[in-house]
Motif scaffolding. Sequence first.
Motif, PDB file in Angstrom:
ATOM      1  N   ARG A 218     -13.450  -1.797  -6.628  1.00 25.70           N
ATOM      2  CA  ARG A 218     -12.610  -0.913  -7.437  1.00 25.70           C
ATOM      3  C   ARG A 218     -12.996   0.550  -7.300  1.00 25.70           C
ATOM      4  NH1 ARG A 218     -13.344  -3.060 -13.443  1.00 25.70           N
ATOM      5  NH2 ARG A 218     -12.258  -1.143 -14.024  1.00 25.70           N
ATOM      6  N   ASP A 219     -14.250   0.852  -6.922  1.00 23.25           N
ATOM      7  CA  ASP A 219     -14.694   2.245  -6.779  1.00 23.25           C
ATOM      8  C   ASP A 219     -14.708   2.717  -5.331  1.00 23.25           C
ATOM      9  OD1 ASP A 219     -15.126   2.577  -9.549  1.00 23.25           O
ATOM     10  OD2 ASP A 219     -17.059   1.563  -9.395  1.00 23.25           O
ATOM     11  N   MET A 220     -14.088   1.954  -4.451  1.00 20.98           N
ATOM     12  CA  MET A 220     -14.010   2.342  -3.039  1.00 20.98           C
ATOM     13  C   MET A 220     -12.628   2.901  -2.735  1.00 20.98           C
ATOM     14  SD  MET A 220     -15.953  -0.855  -1.193  1.00 20.98           S
ATOM     15  CE  MET A 220     -15.641  -0.157   0.433  1.00 20.98           C
ATOM     16  N   PRO A 221     -12.532   3.909  -1.840  1.00 21.92           N
ATOM     17  CA  PRO A 221     -11.210   4.442  -1.475  1.00 21.92           C
ATOM     18  C   PRO A 221     -10.369   3.356  -0.808  1.00 21.92           C
ATOM     19  CG  PRO A 221     -12.911   5.324  -0.022  1.00 21.92           C
ATOM     20  CD  PRO A 221     -13.627   4.602  -1.120  1.00 21.92           C
ATOM     21  N   VAL A 222      -9.068   3.352  -1.085  1.00 24.72           N
ATOM     22  CA  VAL A 222      -8.234   2.264  -0.586  1.00 24.72           C
ATOM     23  C   VAL A 222      -8.005   2.343   0.915  1.00 24.72           C
ATOM     24  CG1 VAL A 222      -7.091   1.962  -2.812  1.00 24.72           C
ATOM     25  CG2 VAL A 222      -6.061   3.439  -1.089  1.00 24.72           C
ATOM     26  N   ARG A 223      -8.373   3.458   1.545  1.00 25.24           N
ATOM     27  CA  ARG A 223      -8.269   3.504   3.014  1.00 25.24           C
ATOM     28  C   ARG A 223      -9.227   2.507   3.662  1.00 25.24           C
ATOM     29  NH1 ARG A 223     -11.196   8.416   2.120  1.00 25.24           N
ATOM     30  NH2 ARG A 223     -13.321   8.278   2.962  1.00 25.24           N
ATOM     31  N   THR A 224     -10.206   2.048   2.891  1.00 24.49           N
ATOM     32  CA  THR A 224     -11.142   1.055   3.425  1.00 24.49           C
ATOM     33  C   THR A 224     -10.659  -0.374   3.166  1.00 24.49           C
ATOM     34  OG1 THR A 224     -12.456   0.965   1.364  1.00 24.49           O
ATOM     35  CG2 THR A 224     -13.054   2.646   3.002  1.00 24.49           C
ATOM     36  N   TYR A 225      -9.526  -0.529   2.470  1.00 24.00           N
ATOM     37  CA  TYR A 225      -9.007  -1.855   2.145  1.00 24.00           C
ATOM     38  C   TYR A 225      -8.234  -2.435   3.328  1.00 24.00           C
ATOM     39  CZ  TYR A 225      -9.792  -1.114  -2.929  1.00 24.00           C
ATOM     40  OH  TYR A 225     -10.335  -0.901  -4.169  1.00 24.00           O
TER      41      TYR A 225
ATOM     42  N   GLY B 123       0.777  -1.233   0.000  1.00 23.45           N
ATOM     43  CA  GLY B 123       0.000   0.000   0.000  1.00 23.45           C
ATOM     44  C   GLY B 123       0.805   1.277   0.000  1.00 23.45           C
ATOM     45  N   ALA B 124       2.150   1.166  -0.029  1.00 27.53           N
ATOM     46  CA  ALA B 124       2.972   2.362   0.092  1.00 27.53           C
ATOM     47  C   ALA B 124       2.778   3.327  -1.072  1.00 27.53           C
ATOM     48  CB  ALA B 124       4.443   1.971   0.198  1.00 27.53           C
ATOM     49  N   ALA B 125       2.458   2.812  -2.250  1.00 29.87           N
ATOM     50  CA  ALA B 125       2.349   3.670  -3.434  1.00 29.87           C
ATOM     51  C   ALA B 125       0.940   4.211  -3.652  1.00 29.87           C
ATOM     52  CB  ALA B 125       2.797   2.899  -4.670  1.00 29.87           C
ATOM     53  N   PHE B 126       0.001   3.865  -2.788  1.00 28.22           N
ATOM     54  CA  PHE B 126      -1.392   4.237  -3.002  1.00 28.22           C
ATOM     55  C   PHE B 126      -1.784   5.446  -2.153  1.00 28.22           C
ATOM     56  CE2 PHE B 126      -2.197  -0.510  -3.901  1.00 28.22           C
ATOM     57  CZ  PHE B 126      -1.895  -0.320  -5.241  1.00 28.22           C
ATOM     58  N   HIS B 127      -2.650   6.291  -2.741  1.00 31.98           N
ATOM     59  CA  HIS B 127      -3.209   7.430  -2.001  1.00 31.98           C
ATOM     60  C   HIS B 127      -4.482   6.949  -1.309  1.00 31.98           C
ATOM     61  CE1 HIS B 127      -5.020  11.235  -0.989  1.00 31.98           C
ATOM     62  NE2 HIS B 127      -3.928  11.871  -1.391  1.00 31.98           N
ATOM     63  N   PRO B 128      -4.560   7.087   0.006  1.00 35.38           N
ATOM     64  CA  PRO B 128      -5.685   6.485   0.739  1.00 35.38           C
ATOM     65  C   PRO B 128      -7.058   7.024   0.362  1.00 35.38           C
ATOM     66  CG  PRO B 128      -4.405   7.956   2.149  1.00 35.38           C
ATOM     67  CD  PRO B 128      -3.616   7.774   0.902  1.00 35.38           C
ATOM     68  N   ASP B 129      -7.125   8.274  -0.129  1.00 36.29           N
ATOM     69  CA  ASP B 129      -8.431   8.866  -0.427  1.00 36.29           C
ATOM     70  C   ASP B 129      -8.906   8.588  -1.853  1.00 36.29           C
ATOM     71  OD1 ASP B 129      -8.718   9.963   2.129  1.00 36.29           O
ATOM     72  OD2 ASP B 129      -7.525  11.718   1.588  1.00 36.29           O
TER      73      ASP B 129
ATOM     74  N   ARG C 208      -3.043  -7.415  -2.768  1.00 39.23           N
ATOM     75  CA  ARG C 208      -3.569  -7.966  -4.002  1.00 39.23           C
ATOM     76  C   ARG C 208      -3.613  -6.923  -5.107  1.00 39.23           C
ATOM     77  NH1 ARG C 208      -8.306 -10.289  -0.577  1.00 39.23           N
ATOM     78  NH2 ARG C 208      -9.615  -9.819  -2.384  1.00 39.23           N
ATOM     79  N   LEU C 209      -4.058  -5.711  -4.759  1.00 38.80           N
ATOM     80  CA  LEU C 209      -4.117  -4.651  -5.765  1.00 38.80           C
ATOM     81  C   LEU C 209      -2.707  -4.221  -6.172  1.00 38.80           C
ATOM     82  CD1 LEU C 209      -5.792  -2.772  -7.476  1.00 38.80           C
ATOM     83  CD2 LEU C 209      -5.832  -1.134  -5.581  1.00 38.80           C
TER      84      LEU C 209
END
Length: 259
Positions: free
Chosen positions: A147-154, A103-109, A161-162
Amino acid sequence: MQPPAPVVIRTVNLTKRFSLVRDRPQRLKDLIISRLSFRRAEPEEFAALNRLNLEIHQGESVGIIGPNGSGKSTLLGIIAKVLQPTEGEVWVAGRVAVLLEVGAAFHPDLTGEENVHLTAAITGIPRRKVNLVLDEIFAFAELEEFRDMPVRTYSSGMLLRLGFATATHLDPDILLVDEALAVGDERFQRKCYAWLEEHATRGQTLGLVSHDLEQVSRICRRAIWLERGRVMRDGPASEVLEVYRRSESYRNHLARSGL
């Protein structure tokens, strides 16, 4: 006779030092006393990499092994340009995809889909090309419904996986994976390793940092054993792994891991 594959990664006297402060005050009283006595905690330097010289050729699948603190993650971080070397040079040819930290490369929002596009844009991949593989990415990650949910909820497993699906399906020239797969569930780990095994024969260059020597043996034809920032052994994976398994370093690693 077939000519050798071109070099895609080269390091020359690559050195990376970090500063360590061992005598850090733990209490306010200790801090005040140290200030009044003009004592300062003296930083120490730790060489994570020490004048490292190596070459990796196009299409090689290379396992990077060694005990904790041997410089494996630091090496991948410098190749991926996440870290800067203290001294020496690193040269990389081709587009690099990296999975260093979940998750380091992802923007949480941003949503999962938006993060895939952001990752692609950072590495210079056109949006139209991403759209061609977008469904494949979320199908492989088993995240079509998210896929349409913010990744902060992952969860951390969903982020893994993503991250893996994004890194692998954007067709990089060089793929770097650093122990991130250890976070995922066992079924998805097997799926990822099967993908790496299959694609190791397709001309893509792979750098895999792992303590799982069985997986390194299955996926990688070459192995580099690092210790204290230096190359201890470099050669065919079967030979390097055999020597490493017999080493005191490996026995100490097993003991510290409780294995």
